[in-house]
Write an enzyme that holds these catalytic residues in place. Structure first.
Site, mmCIF file in Angstrom:
data_model
loop_
_atom_site.group_PDB
_atom_site.id
_atom_site.type_symbol
_atom_site.label_atom_id
_atom_site.label_comp_id
_atom_site.label_asym_id
_atom_site.label_seq_id
_atom_site.Cartn_x
_atom_site.Cartn_y
_atom_site.Cartn_z
ATOM 1 N N HIS A 95 -7.265 -7.369 -25.654
ATOM 2 C CA HIS A 95 -6.216 -7.557 -24.633
ATOM 3 C C HIS A 95 -5.015 -6.655 -24.905
ATOM 4 O O HIS A 95 -3.863 -7.092 -24.952
ATOM 5 C CB HIS A 95 -5.779 -9.027 -24.579
ATOM 6 C CG HIS A 95 -6.880 -9.983 -24.239
ATOM 7 N ND1 HIS A 95 -7.477 -10.021 -22.997
ATOM 8 C CD2 HIS A 95 -7.517 -10.925 -24.988
ATOM 9 C CE1 HIS A 95 -8.418 -10.952 -22.985
ATOM 10 N NE2 HIS A 95 -8.475 -11.507 -24.177
ATOM 11 N N ASP A 268 -2.969 -14.066 -21.689
ATOM 12 C CA ASP A 268 -3.363 -13.108 -22.722
ATOM 13 C C ASP A 268 -3.333 -11.672 -22.205
ATOM 14 O O ASP A 268 -3.398 -10.722 -22.985
ATOM 15 C CB ASP A 268 -4.737 -13.442 -23.321
ATOM 16 C CG ASP A 268 -5.817 -13.626 -22.287
ATOM 17 O OD1 ASP A 268 -5.570 -13.335 -21.097
ATOM 18 O OD2 ASP A 268 -6.923 -14.069 -22.648
#
Length: 367
Positions: A95, A268
């Site tokens: 991420h 995220d």
């Protein structure tokens, strides 16, 4: 190949990257697997189970990280940056659009980094899907809980009771997380609306979900109309590799009921709600504009038994190929693996990740 499986150090992260059964599979193929002592305890796997599966137990993370291939669950945290190096192949959730500092560390160290969440096969994200499904189901469990008055919510029971109307749930995004959130909310008896941009996906949702789940085009006007009556908002927007678009502005949040709940699954990747900020399982919620926000960045970590088994099931074939053949040959035989490559030879090589970091693909954004 020498494979390392470290213990996760993120707050309340009890998942582990591989089950004992997965280790047995890798060892049986001739690979050496080093597991950090205690790595599997939170998921219900003792060190003895790993030892019986053929793993080498390591007493420190240093012993694990010195291996050629390190397989994790969550992205490296600051305390793990010292382990990043040029000879390392890292396979985990990254991420990077949401953590540019990590991107910088990976680039400067020369680490080759493959992200689970950008491995794409036929338009699907097979390594992200199980965790999205878990987060989607969790969003309704947690959202319903924090709607209770003693947790700061408005005191609305999502399913209602005879003679009392059920709660209203609005889900942003009809992917794996959004569909599972909608199905779970409908199962409780809530009135559910899924906001989606794709007409084709809306048709699929209508055919697969219960009758009380409705779909609507994703646009600003529909958001403004629906949010004031929404009890639980689930943000499940995903653009693979990119920062989540901020679909819900602060002004929209301020129009919601006092004590309504937002669960931002997209946190995220930066979150799809302007007022969202990352929280942890230790301190999962905060109130902004009178609305309770649940923004835990590793939601599936709350259910590590289910999550670890599901994650190993989808990642193990890729780990095996990487260990058997190395990155280049494995990418030829498993084309989806190439799309998972984010950082290579000191450069950001995934086009969407590069765009999120503000550079051309293949460039070092920190030079």
């Amino acid at each position: 190949m020498n494979i390392g499986i470290p213990k996760e150090i993120k707050v309340r992260e009890h998942r582990v990257a591989c089950t004992p059964a997965g280790v047995r599979h890798l060892v049986g193929a001739g690979h050496r697997v080093v597991v950090e002592a205690g790595a599997g305890l939170g998921s219900g796997y003792s060190d003895e189970k790993y030892r019986l599966a053929g793993a080498v137990l390591a007493s420190s993370p240093d012993e694990v990280w010195r291996n050629e291939l390190v397989v994790k669950v969550k992205e490296p945290l600051e305390g793990e940056y010292r382990f990043l190096r040029k000879e390392l192949l890292l396979f985990t959730f990254l991420h990077l659009a949401g953590v540019p500092t990590l991107a910088r560390q990976l680039v400067e160290s020369g680490t080759t980094a493959i992200a689970y969440e950008t491995v794409e096969v036929g338009g699907r994200l097979p390594l992200l899907a199980p965790m999205s499904e878990i987060a989607g189901k969790m969003s309704v469990i947690m959202g319903g809980y924090f709607l209770s008055r003693h947790e700061g919510g408005e005191g609305k029971l999502l399913g209602g009771v005879p003679g009392v109307l059920p709660g209203r749930v609005l889900v942003l995004g009809g992917g794996a997380a959004g569909m599972n959130a909608a199905r779970s909310a409908a199962g409780l008896g809530a009135e559910v609306t899924v906001m989606e941009a794709s007409q084709e996906r809306m048709r699929e949702l209508e055919s697969q979900l219960p009758a009380q789940v409705h779909t609507i085009y994703s646009n600003e006007q529909h958001l403004e109309e629906l949010l004031p009556e929404t009890d639980l908002l689930v943000g499940a927007v995903l653009v693979p590799g990119a920062s989540a678009p901020k679909l819900v502005t602060r002004q929209m949040v301020s129009s919601m009921k006092r004590g309504a709940v937002i669960v931002d699954i997209a946190i995220d990747q930066g979150g799809c709600v302007e007022t969202s900020r990352p929280t942890t399982h230790d301190d999962p919620v905060f109130v902004d504009e009178g609305v309770v926000h649940y923004c835990v960045a590793n939601m599936p970590g709350a259910f590590p038994g289910t999550s670890t088994e599901a994650l190993t099931g989808v990642t193990l074939p890729y780990v095996r190929r990487l260990a058997d053949l190395g990155l280049e040959s494995a990418s030829v035989l498993m084309p989806g693996l190439a799309s998972g490559l984010n950082i290579w030879e000191g450069k950001v090589v995934h086009p969407v990740v590069a765009q999120s970091l503000g550079v051309a693909c293949g460039e070092n954004p920190f030079a």
